[in-house]
Design an enzyme around this catalytic site. Structure first.
Site, mmCIF file in Angstrom:
data_model
loop_
_atom_site.group_PDB
_atom_site.id
_atom_site.type_symbol
_atom_site.label_atom_id
_atom_site.label_comp_id
_atom_site.label_asym_id
_atom_site.label_seq_id
_atom_site.Cartn_x
_atom_site.Cartn_y
_atom_site.Cartn_z
ATOM 1 N N TYR A 1 43.939 26.315 137.988
ATOM 2 C CA TYR A 1 43.520 27.288 136.983
ATOM 3 C C TYR A 1 42.042 27.583 137.189
ATOM 4 O O TYR A 1 41.217 26.675 137.111
ATOM 5 C CB TYR A 1 43.790 26.712 135.586
ATOM 6 C CG TYR A 1 43.698 27.726 134.485
ATOM 7 C CD1 TYR A 1 44.803 28.511 134.161
ATOM 8 C CD2 TYR A 1 42.520 27.909 133.770
ATOM 9 C CE1 TYR A 1 44.723 29.460 133.155
ATOM 10 C CE2 TYR A 1 42.434 28.849 132.754
ATOM 11 C CZ TYR A 1 43.538 29.625 132.462
ATOM 12 O OH TYR A 1 43.473 30.554 131.468
ATOM 13 N N TYR B 1 37.285 20.715 147.058
ATOM 14 C CA TYR B 1 36.770 22.082 147.148
ATOM 15 C C TYR B 1 35.388 21.957 147.772
ATOM 16 O O TYR B 1 34.405 21.678 147.085
ATOM 17 C CB TYR B 1 36.694 22.759 145.771
ATOM 18 C CG TYR B 1 36.452 24.252 145.896
ATOM 19 C CD1 TYR B 1 37.503 25.151 145.873
ATOM 20 C CD2 TYR B 1 35.163 24.751 146.079
ATOM 21 C CE1 TYR B 1 37.292 26.516 146.029
ATOM 22 C CE2 TYR B 1 34.940 26.121 146.240
ATOM 23 C CZ TYR B 1 36.014 26.998 146.215
ATOM 24 O OH TYR B 1 35.804 28.347 146.383
HETATM 25 N N1 SAM Z 1 43.379 34.454 148.390
HETATM 26 C C1 SAM Z 1 42.054 34.031 148.834
HETATM 27 C C2 SAM Z 1 41.858 34.394 150.287
HETATM 28 O O1 SAM Z 1 42.677 35.123 150.862
HETATM 29 O O2 SAM Z 1 40.858 33.987 150.880
HETATM 30 C C3 SAM Z 1 41.859 32.552 148.605
HETATM 31 C C4 SAM Z 1 41.437 32.176 147.208
HETATM 32 S S1 SAM Z 1 39.788 32.632 146.861
HETATM 33 C C5 SAM Z 1 39.054 31.171 146.316
HETATM 34 C C6 SAM Z 1 39.857 33.552 145.368
HETATM 35 C C7 SAM Z 1 40.343 34.971 145.478
HETATM 36 O O3 SAM Z 1 41.726 35.022 145.786
HETATM 37 C C8 SAM Z 1 40.219 35.743 144.193
HETATM 38 O O4 SAM Z 1 38.942 36.325 144.021
HETATM 39 C C9 SAM Z 1 41.285 36.799 144.315
HETATM 40 O O5 SAM Z 1 40.863 37.849 145.133
HETATM 41 C C10 SAM Z 1 42.378 36.045 145.043
HETATM 42 N N2 SAM Z 1 43.283 35.414 144.057
HETATM 43 C C11 SAM Z 1 43.388 34.115 143.763
HETATM 44 N N3 SAM Z 1 44.330 33.902 142.836
HETATM 45 C C12 SAM Z 1 44.832 35.087 142.516
HETATM 46 C C13 SAM Z 1 45.823 35.529 141.602
HETATM 47 N N4 SAM Z 1 46.496 34.685 140.839
HETATM 48 N N5 SAM Z 1 46.078 36.848 141.529
HETATM 49 C C14 SAM Z 1 45.402 37.722 142.304
HETATM 50 N N6 SAM Z 1 44.463 37.380 143.188
HETATM 51 C C15 SAM Z 1 44.170 36.081 143.297
#
Ligand code: SAM
Length: 504
Positions: free
Chosen positions: A472, A377
């Protein structure tokens, strides 16, 4: 615990088994048994330990149909895993069977290596050759002295024939042969029905039984079909970027969006952590080894890990630890040292893809064995700075020093954060799941400041191709606040049976 689902139990047994295997492999790598000594069979030894801990599952009467907790697409590294989960008990035979109430033999499962129609349109049909008749590989290689014989309608062959009449579901496990790029594995392909069987003259002029099985409709699609299609097509469906790293990673990381027109977001790709000026990491003293560091008392870096290599020679992490110490810039060992696994970068072909409800996510077209290193990360190191969170840019923050059991590994509260909003690597796209298949491991190598380790993600399980990679996030529900101090709420869409419903 008592609230555990059948799935949890399966995963627990598999994780225990894989970890025991990796420990045994480490022992063997450290002290190889002498040639001529008893042959070391890691899966057999490991299964004995799993049994002694009472973790064999479905040990009662043979199950016909779906085995509780086992899902279509599940992958296994060793055949014995099929045995101790109750998927296919026979250790060697390709056909497993039981007796029905009338004492008639019925097939419960088959292990098929080959036999699938290469034509993808027909891949729900499997032609399976019966057992017996000395037609095995061993015979063909001249290892078995007896002559080929006609196959008999007995045991497994009879059971499969009866299953045609009874139309009971038969589990199919596909055994994939080792290829240079892929290790051998077994995949649970789901339930099939025996449609037809017949006799024909086999390659040695003797009679063999052939069975035509058809996959029962309505089961999840076979991943190997999808992967094969993806690999065969010149242009991937939905491909919208050939390499989000812009050549910075050794393997390109493509972006695939089959849902809409969205392109991957703009950010600066960085392979390495970016440290602020106030933070000048000081390299630790080198270990002085000149060859790859092994399990030995003489290596100072191995000693920092409690005297044992934290990795197997294939790079798999043996088990999760509070900290892993790799060799550093002042060590004399070569770049392919066994103690430089994570610092040498991503080795698994990863891609980002647009999900239905979680933005972009990460997956692979390859099977990922349990214990594999996935990626770091990476991002900018921040000293805990509420201003950034209040500015609402908290989507890509990773708090260092908290593990996913909710306990802080070294400090009362985490003080340092990795921010991958502006600068980051593929790790910033990995989503949260309440039943994750990765975990974050703290790793040190180019400095010894335990407050700011590298955060390295490893596979907790054998992960099938195309399965989303997740860890997680460990947010505390009700403790993420907005600029006005109000509790922020984000719903979780991980889709796992154990989903708590909330990310925070
Ligand atoms: N999905 C992100 C992107 O499109 O850039 C990548 C992961 S980023 C580190 C973290 C964000 O992804 C979170 O704040 C949330 O918006 C979304 N996310 C990650 N895991 C999720 C989950 N299980 N359910 C809903 N949203 C999630």
């Amino acid at each position: 615990s008592s609230g555990d689902t059948a799935r949890d139990k399966v995963m627990e047994t598999l994780r225990l088994f894989s970890e025991v295997c990796r420990k045994l492999i480490r022992e063997e790598e450290a002290n190889p048994r002498k040639k001529g000594g008893k042959h070391f069979n890691v899966s057999v030894e490991a299964s004995k330990i799993v049994k002694s801990k009472g973790k064999y599952l479905n040990v009662g009467a043979q199950i016909i149909g779906t085995v509780p907790g086992v899902e279509v697409g599940d992958e296994f590294q060793y055949r014995i895993e099929l045995n101790f989960l109750g998927i296919h008990r026979a250790i060697q035979a390709g056909i497993d069977y039981t007796r029905d109430a009338n004492k008639e033999l019925l097939a419960t499962s088959i292990v098929a290596s080959g036999g699938y129609d290469d034509d993808l349109c027909n891949s729900d049909v499997l032609i399976y050759t019966g057992q017996g008749g000395n037609l095995s590989k061993k015979f063909q290689q001249g290892c078995v002295s007896s002559e080929p014989k006609d196959q008999q309608l007995l045991r497994g062959n009879l059971a499969l024939a009866n299953s045609k009449d009874k139309q009971n579901p038969v589990r199919v496990i596909r055994g994939n042969k080792k290829t240079p790029s892929d290790t051998k594995n077994y995949v649970y392909d789901g339930l099939y029905l025996v449609e037809e069987f017949w006799k024909e003259v086999g390659s040695f002029g003797k009679l063999v039984f052939k069975y035509r099985l058809r996959r029962i409709a309505g089961q999840p699609e076979l991943t190997w079909k999808v992967v094969k299609k993806a690999k065969a097509s010149k242009v991937r469906d939905g491909l919208c970027c050939d390499d989000i790293s812009g050549g910075k990673e050794r393997l390109p990381i493509c972006a695939v969006n089959e849902l809409d027109d969205e392109k991957p977001p703009e950010f600066v790709y960085t392979v390495k952590m970016i440290y602020p000026d106030w933070c000048q990491p000081i390299p630790p003293k080198g270990c002085g080894c000149t060859k790859r560091c092994k399990n030995s008392a003489s290596c100072a870096c191995v000693a920092k890990n409690g005297g044992e290599l934290p990795y197997n020679y294939d790079g798999a992490i043996v088990f999760r630890k509070p900290m892993v110490y790799e060799c550093g810039p002042l060590c004399g060992c070569p770049p392919d040292c066994y103690l430089r696994v994570t610092q040498s970068g991503i080795k698994i072909q990863l891609e980002i893809f647009k999900t239905e409800s979680r933005g972009w996510g990460v997956r692979s077209l390859e099977s990922i064995p349990s214990g594999s290193f996935i990626c770091e990360y990476a991002g900018e190191l921040l000293q805990e700075n509420e201003a950034d969170r209040l500015a609402g840019k908290d989507e890509y923050l990773f708090d260092i020093g908290t593990d996913d059991n909710g306990s802080d590994s070294f400090y009362e509260s985490s003080f340092f954060t990795i921010d991958a909003a502006r600068k980051g690597n593929v790790g910033r796209f990995i989503n949260h799941s309440c039943s994750p298949n990765l975990y974050a491991q703290d790793v040190l190598y180019h400095h010894e400041d335990r407050r700011i380790p590298h955060v390295m993600l490893f596979a907790k399980d054998n992960i099938p191709p195309l399965k989303e990679l997740t860890y997680y996030y460990n947010y505390k529900i009700g403790q993420v606040l907005d600029a006005d101090g109000n509790v922020k709420i984000k719903n979780c869409h991980c889709g796992s049976a154990k989903c708590s419903g909330r990310l925070y």
